[in-house]
Write a protein that holds these residues in place. Structure first.
Motif, PDB file in Angstrom:
ATOM      1  N   LYS A  22       0.844  -1.199   0.000  1.00 15.20           N
ATOM      2  CA  LYS A  22       0.000   0.000   0.000  1.00 15.20           C
ATOM      3  C   LYS A  22       0.882   1.253   0.000  1.00 15.20           C
ATOM      4  N   ALA A  23       1.898   1.234   0.867  1.00 11.88           N
ATOM      5  CA  ALA A  23       2.808   2.380   0.953  1.00 11.88           C
ATOM      6  C   ALA A  23       3.504   2.605  -0.380  1.00 11.88           C
ATOM      7  N   GLN A  24       3.861   1.493  -1.028  1.00 10.40           N
ATOM      8  CA  GLN A  24       4.535   1.611  -2.323  1.00 10.40           C
ATOM      9  C   GLN A  24       3.601   2.268  -3.342  1.00 10.40           C
ATOM     10  N   ALA A  25       2.329   1.808  -3.334  1.00  9.58           N
ATOM     11  CA  ALA A  25       1.358   2.374  -4.264  1.00  9.58           C
ATOM     12  C   ALA A  25       1.181   3.870  -4.001  1.00  9.58           C
ATOM     13  N   ALA A  26       1.104   4.222  -2.702  1.00 10.03           N
ATOM     14  CA  ALA A  26       0.952   5.635  -2.334  1.00 10.03           C
ATOM     15  C   ALA A  26       2.142   6.444  -2.831  1.00 10.03           C
ATOM     16  N   ALA A  27       3.338   5.881  -2.620  1.00  9.06           N
ATOM     17  CA  ALA A  27       4.549   6.574  -3.062  1.00  9.06           C
ATOM     18  C   ALA A  27       4.538   6.764  -4.573  1.00  9.06           C
ATOM     19  N   GLU A  28       4.055   5.727  -5.273  1.00  8.85           N
ATOM     20  CA  GLU A  28       4.007   5.816  -6.727  1.00  8.85           C
ATOM     21  C   GLU A  28       3.062   6.929  -7.172  1.00  8.85           C
ATOM     22  N   VAL A  29       1.885   6.968  -6.488  1.00  9.47           N
ATOM     23  CA  VAL A  29       0.908   8.007  -6.811  1.00  9.47           C
ATOM     24  C   VAL A  29       1.519   9.389  -6.574  1.00  9.47           C
ATOM     25  N   GLU A  30       2.209   9.499  -5.433  1.00  6.22           N
ATOM     26  CA  GLU A  30       2.836  10.775  -5.086  1.00  6.22           C
ATOM     27  C   GLU A  30       3.870  11.171  -6.140  1.00  6.22           C
ATOM     28  N   ALA A  31       4.665  10.170  -6.534  1.00  6.27           N
ATOM     29  CA  ALA A  31       5.700  10.444  -7.536  1.00  6.27           C
ATOM     30  C   ALA A  31       5.061  10.893  -8.845  1.00  6.27           C
ATOM     31  N   GLN A  32       3.933  10.241  -9.186  1.00  7.10           N
ATOM     32  CA  GLN A  32       3.245  10.613 -10.411  1.00  7.10           C
ATOM     33  C   GLN A  32       2.749  12.063 -10.324  1.00  7.10           C
ATOM     34  N   GLY A  33       2.168  12.384  -9.146  1.00  5.22           N
ATOM     35  CA  GLY A  33       1.687  13.747  -8.919  1.00  5.22           C
ATOM     36  C   GLY A  33       2.800  14.759  -9.071  1.00  5.22           C
ATOM     37  N   LEU A  34       3.947  14.386  -8.486  1.00  2.72           N
ATOM     38  CA  LEU A  34       5.094  15.289  -8.552  1.00  2.72           C
ATOM     39  C   LEU A  34       5.529  15.505  -9.990  1.00  2.72           C
ATOM     40  N   GLU A  35       5.559  14.401 -10.725  1.00  2.00           N
ATOM     41  CA  GLU A  35       5.972  14.481 -12.121  1.00  2.00           C
ATOM     42  C   GLU A  35       5.032  15.393 -12.907  1.00  2.00           C
ATOM     43  N   GLN A  36       3.716  15.188 -12.607  1.00  2.00           N
ATOM     44  CA  GLN A  36       2.719  16.004 -13.291  1.00  2.00           C
ATOM     45  C   GLN A  36       2.924  17.489 -12.962  1.00  2.00           C
ATOM     46  N   ALA A  37       3.150  17.742 -11.656  1.00  2.75           N
ATOM     47  CA  ALA A  37       3.350  19.131 -11.229  1.00  2.75           C
ATOM     48  C   ALA A  37       4.557  19.739 -11.936  1.00  2.75           C
ATOM     49  N   LEU A  38       5.615  18.885 -12.029  1.00  2.00           N
ATOM     50  CA  LEU A  38       6.838  19.351 -12.684  1.00  2.00           C
ATOM     51  C   LEU A  38       6.561  19.697 -14.146  1.00  2.00           C
ATOM     52  N   ALA A  39       5.833  18.784 -14.826  1.00  2.00           N
ATOM     53  CA  ALA A  39       5.527  19.015 -16.234  1.00  2.00           C
ATOM     54  C   ALA A  39       4.696  20.286 -16.394  1.00  2.00           C
TER      55      ALA A  39
END
Lengths: 252, 186
Positions: B80-97
């Motif tokens: 679950k934590a891994q999935a959350a981290a992945e979601v967070e990373a995706q969000g970050l990437e989106q924000a960066l883009a």
């Protein structure tokens, strides 16, 4: 009793009264056999009850032993009978642990091997068959007796087949008890005989040079007997599982 | 089978000793001990069965089930934590883009704005210059015509002065104009 130097391999199987007790006119004395039964149960209780008392998630030595015994018997039982056999788990576990502990304790020098007496092994075998019969009849009613009627056999052959199946079922407790009894008895006699040979050769002057030969054999036999002590307990248990499987799933 | 043969062999070898002792015979077949052994076996095995089925086995089973549940829940938590981290990373990437796109848009706007300003300034300067040029051309024309008018006067003066010098008498203005116009080739 036995004169020093004579070979008396039977003496170790003699029942000796330690505390004479008489109940209802029967001789219920506390004997060396009873003592080693009590010791066996105490050792098993120490491992299983005291060992698991801590209920540790990361087990200590004794708890590991208890868990290992539990999983070993549980895997043997479920491997043969499937999940539904677990209702017989306490019975099969107690049986295996008792026979195993009795066999192993019998390897101690000067101890008494309770499983080297036919009456003990026969009692266990009868207990197993009784449990199988009761479980089979309670669980499946008259359908349980389909065990004796193999399917796909031509009609004229059927009486024969039923007879053979009945004989094979009746001979189960006999083979079960004799196997354990014979193995424990023969192994201990062999050990005693070779041990006595060593002593006899040492006392026979020049022939004493040959004494190491039976000693080597006695050492090898001791190792073999430890294997047999475990193996016979395991064989007894797995056959019990196979018979219980018949009671759970008749008509195979 | 082999073991049975072996035991039979040893039994037969031990028989003379047995016969010599002959105290109740072969112990395992001595029926007088059967009742006592069965009694103690029932007692000890019954005790063992009760201890195992009531205390030890439920406890060990609970320990094993507990451990399995703990491992399973820990694994589930980890995934679950891994999935959350992945979601967070995706969000970050989106924000960066998004931030990158924003920055590009701002830069683009600034560039086009400055280009527009420069264009406006240049066209203003060009217009001003054109106006100045037109004004200058007009003033040049004016000066030219003025100068041309002056040239006629100067030429008339020069003609009347030359004639006066040559003939000794000053011609009339009308005669001079007439003469000049004739000289112009009209």
């Amino acid at each position: 009793m036995a004169q020093p130097g004579t070979i008396d391999p039977i003496h170790q199987f003699e029942i000796q009264k330690l505390v004479p007790i008489n109940l209802f006119g029967f001789d219920m004395s506390f004997t060396n056999s009873a003592l080693w039964m009590v010791i066996a149960v105490s050792v098993i209780t120490l491992v299983m009850v005291y060992g698991s008392a801590a209920r540790a998630v990361v087990p200590g030595r004794l708890q590991s032993l208890a868990e290992m015994a539990y999983e070993f018997v549980a895997n043997t039982l479920t491997g043969v009978t499937g999940r539904e056999g677990m209702k017989f788990f306490p019975f099969v576990f107690s049986l295996f642990m008792f026979v195993f502990a009795a066999n192993m304790l019998g390897m101690l020098p000067g101890s008494f091997t309770t499983t080297s007496h036919i009456i003990v092994t026969a009692a266990f075998a009868m207990l197993v068959i009784t449990v199988v019969l009761v479980a089979g009849i309670v669980g499946h009613g008259s359908h349980f007796f389909g065990l004796f009627v193999p399917s796909g056999v031509p009609g004229w052959l059927l009486p024969f087949m039923v007879l053979i199946e009945v004989v094979s079922f009746v001979s189960r407790p006999i083979s079960l008890s004799l196997r354990l009894f014979g193995n424990m008895l023969a192994g201990h006699i062999a050990l005693k005989v070779f041990g006595a040979f060593v002593a006899a050769l040492l006392g026979a002057g020049a022939a004493g040079i040959l004494a190491p030969l039976p000693l080597l054999l006695a050492v090898a036999l001791t190792a073999l007997e430890f294997l047999v002590a475990f193996l016979q307990a395991y064989v007894f248990t797995i056959l019990t599982c196979v018979y219980l499987n018949d009671a759970l799933h008749p008509g195979h | 089978m082999r073991r049975f043969l072996a035991s039979a062999l040893f039994l037969s070898s031990a028989l003379p000793v047995l016969a010599a002792e002959s105290k109740g015979g072969f112990p395992p077949f001595n029926a007088s001990t059967f009742a006592g052994q069965l009694f103690w076996l029932a007692l000890t095995f019954g005790t063992l069965y009760l201890l195992m089925s009531r205390v030890a086995l439920p406890r060990v089973g609970a320990i094993l089930a507990d451990r399995e549940a703990k491992i399973e829940s820990s694994l589930a938590q980890a995934s679950k934590a891994q999935a959350a981290a992945e979601v967070e990373a995706q969000g970050l990437e989106q924000a960066l883009a998004k931030a990158k796109a924003n920055a590009q848009a701002i830069a683009q706007e600034a560039r086009s704005k400055s280009a527009r300003e420069i264009d406006a300034k240049r066209s203003a300067v060009e217009k001003e210059l054109a106006a100045k040029m037109i004004a200058a051309e007009a003033s040049i024309n004016e000066t030219k015509t003025k100068a041309m008018a002056n040239v006629e006067d100067i030429a008339r003066d020069a003609v009347s002065a030359i004639i006066e010098q040559l003939s000794g008498k000053a011609p009339t203005a009308a005669a001079v104009t007439k003469a000049i116009n004739a000289a112009r080739g009209e």
